[in-house]
Write a protein that holds these residues in place. Structure first.
Motif, PDB file in Angstrom:
ATOM      1  N   ILE A 248       0.879  -1.167   0.000  1.00  0.00           N
ATOM      2  CA  ILE A 248       0.000   0.000   0.000  1.00  0.00           C
ATOM      3  C   ILE A 248       0.913   1.213   0.000  1.00  0.00           C
ATOM      4  N   ASP A 249       0.924   1.958  -1.094  1.00  0.00           N
ATOM      5  CA  ASP A 249       1.936   2.990  -1.303  1.00  0.00           C
ATOM      6  C   ASP A 249       1.285   4.311  -1.712  1.00  0.00           C
ATOM      7  N   SER A 250       1.618   5.375  -0.950  1.00  0.00           N
ATOM      8  CA  SER A 250       1.229   6.743  -1.318  1.00  0.00           C
ATOM      9  C   SER A 250      -0.277   6.905  -1.451  1.00  0.00           C
ATOM     10  N   CYS A 251      -1.002   6.386  -0.484  1.00  0.00           N
ATOM     11  CA  CYS A 251      -2.465   6.452  -0.506  1.00  0.00           C
ATOM     12  C   CYS A 251      -2.995   7.439   0.539  1.00  0.00           C
ATOM     13  N   SER A 252      -4.170   7.987   0.268  1.00  0.00           N
ATOM     14  CA  SER A 252      -4.899   8.828   1.221  1.00  0.00           C
ATOM     15  C   SER A 252      -6.095   8.045   1.721  1.00  0.00           C
ATOM     16  N   ILE A 253      -6.219   7.958   3.042  1.00  0.00           N
ATOM     17  CA  ILE A 253      -7.291   7.180   3.659  1.00  0.00           C
ATOM     18  C   ILE A 253      -8.002   8.100   4.632  1.00  0.00           C
TER      19      ILE A 253
END
Length: 312
Positions: A248-253
């Motif tokens: 999981i890379d460079s994600c906005s949650i």
């Protein structure tokens, strides 16, 4: 073979014997379908399914700017790729409002892949797909090396019959797959309206997944504060088996929620010790169950770590 500017709508399957299908392609190859609609096909019997587009054991099928929406059956599918279908490309396609209505088992999927491999989806969207137990925008099962870029899943819903961890509303979901990639995708407002706390509204859902990646994507406002079900941005489940080697890379949650304490989570890994899942360069904010903030719920062994990952 080229199919261009066609509309197939209102196909009705024979009661108890035939599914309702807008376009069926079996054992096909080198077919281009453009600017066409395969919508509102209705199975006439509760034992039958409906499909906008059904593709089986086919290769190099290309869909440009096509729609498969409003299909209605026991289980309902916008686009369904099955039987080792591979090497297909979907661009600028939509699959909205497909409804799997059978109360005990019905599923509604926008894009459905079952043992389908190395297909590409770009700038596609799946909105408001409903199922009695599961509604998903993009749903993969036992599928490998598929690539999704700039795709959007919005407000897909699992209805009140859901009762297990595998039930609910998912934007993107993959079970028992290998090496699938979701890049620059958005998953927003997917939810379960079941009162069962095992069900969930999830942005990205993996179970028994090996080596798949979510990159530069957003999971926002999944779940709901009006039911007890979970609201999770990215969920690595272990209902079937553990997920291994996922990234999981460079994600906005952001702002994934539940009315139940500790059930609104940004990134949730259900394994007691995460099996080499790598989370890096992510930002999580406002993920909450009742009054409890929980942006990350991951237990790492020595082989896993979170790198440049923030919560606010």
């Amino acid at each position: 073979v080229t199919i261009d500017n066609c509309i197939v709508s209102g196909t009705i399957g024979s009661a108890g014997t035939t599914d309702a299908v807008g376009l069926r392609i079996e054992y096909g190859w080198d077919i281009i379908v453009s600017d066409s609609m395969f919508a509102r096909n209705v199975a006439s019997n509760s034992a039958d399914d409906s499909f906008g587009v059904y593709i089986n054991a086919s290769t190099n099928i290309i869909f440009n700017s096509c729609d498969a929406s409003g299909n209605d059956g026991q289980n309902a599918y916008g686009f369904s790729l099955q039987g080792a279908t591979r090497g297909c490309v979907f661009s600028n396609c939509t699959a909205n409002g497909n409804y799997g209505r059978l109360s005990a088992t019905g599923v509604g999927y926008g894009f459905h892949l079952s043992t389908a491999h190395a297909n590409i989806f770009e700038n596609c969207s799946a909105t408001s797909n409903f199922g009695a137990i599961e509604g998903s925008g993009f749903r993969l099962a036992s599928s490998e090396y598929n690539y999704f870029k700039n795709c959007t899943a919005l407000n897909n819903t699992g209805c009140s019959s859901g009762s297990t961890e595998a039930h609910g509303g998912r934007g993107f979901a993959s079970v028992s797959g290998i090496g699938n990639t979701f890049e620059k995708c958005s998953s927003i407002g997917n939810q379960s309206v079941s009162s069962d706390t095992d069900t969930s509204g999830v942005g990205f859902y993996f179970d028994a997944e090996l080596g798949s990646t979510v990159k530069s994507s957003e999971a926002r406002n999944n779940g709901t504060t009006s039911t007890a079900a979970k609201g999770v941005g990215i969920h690595l489940d272990n209902t079937t088996s553990v997920c291994i080697g996922c990234v999981i890379d460079s994600c906005s949650i952001l702002n994934n929620k539940s009315s139940t304490a500790s059930m609104g989570v940004g990134i949730l890994d259900d394994n007691t010790s995460s099996c080499t899942t790598l989370v890096m360069n992510c930002f999580a904010f406002g993920n909450r169950g009742s009054t409890t903030d929980l942006n990350y719920s991951i237990t790492y062994p020595s082989t896993g770590e979170a790198i440049n990952t923030n919560a606010a």
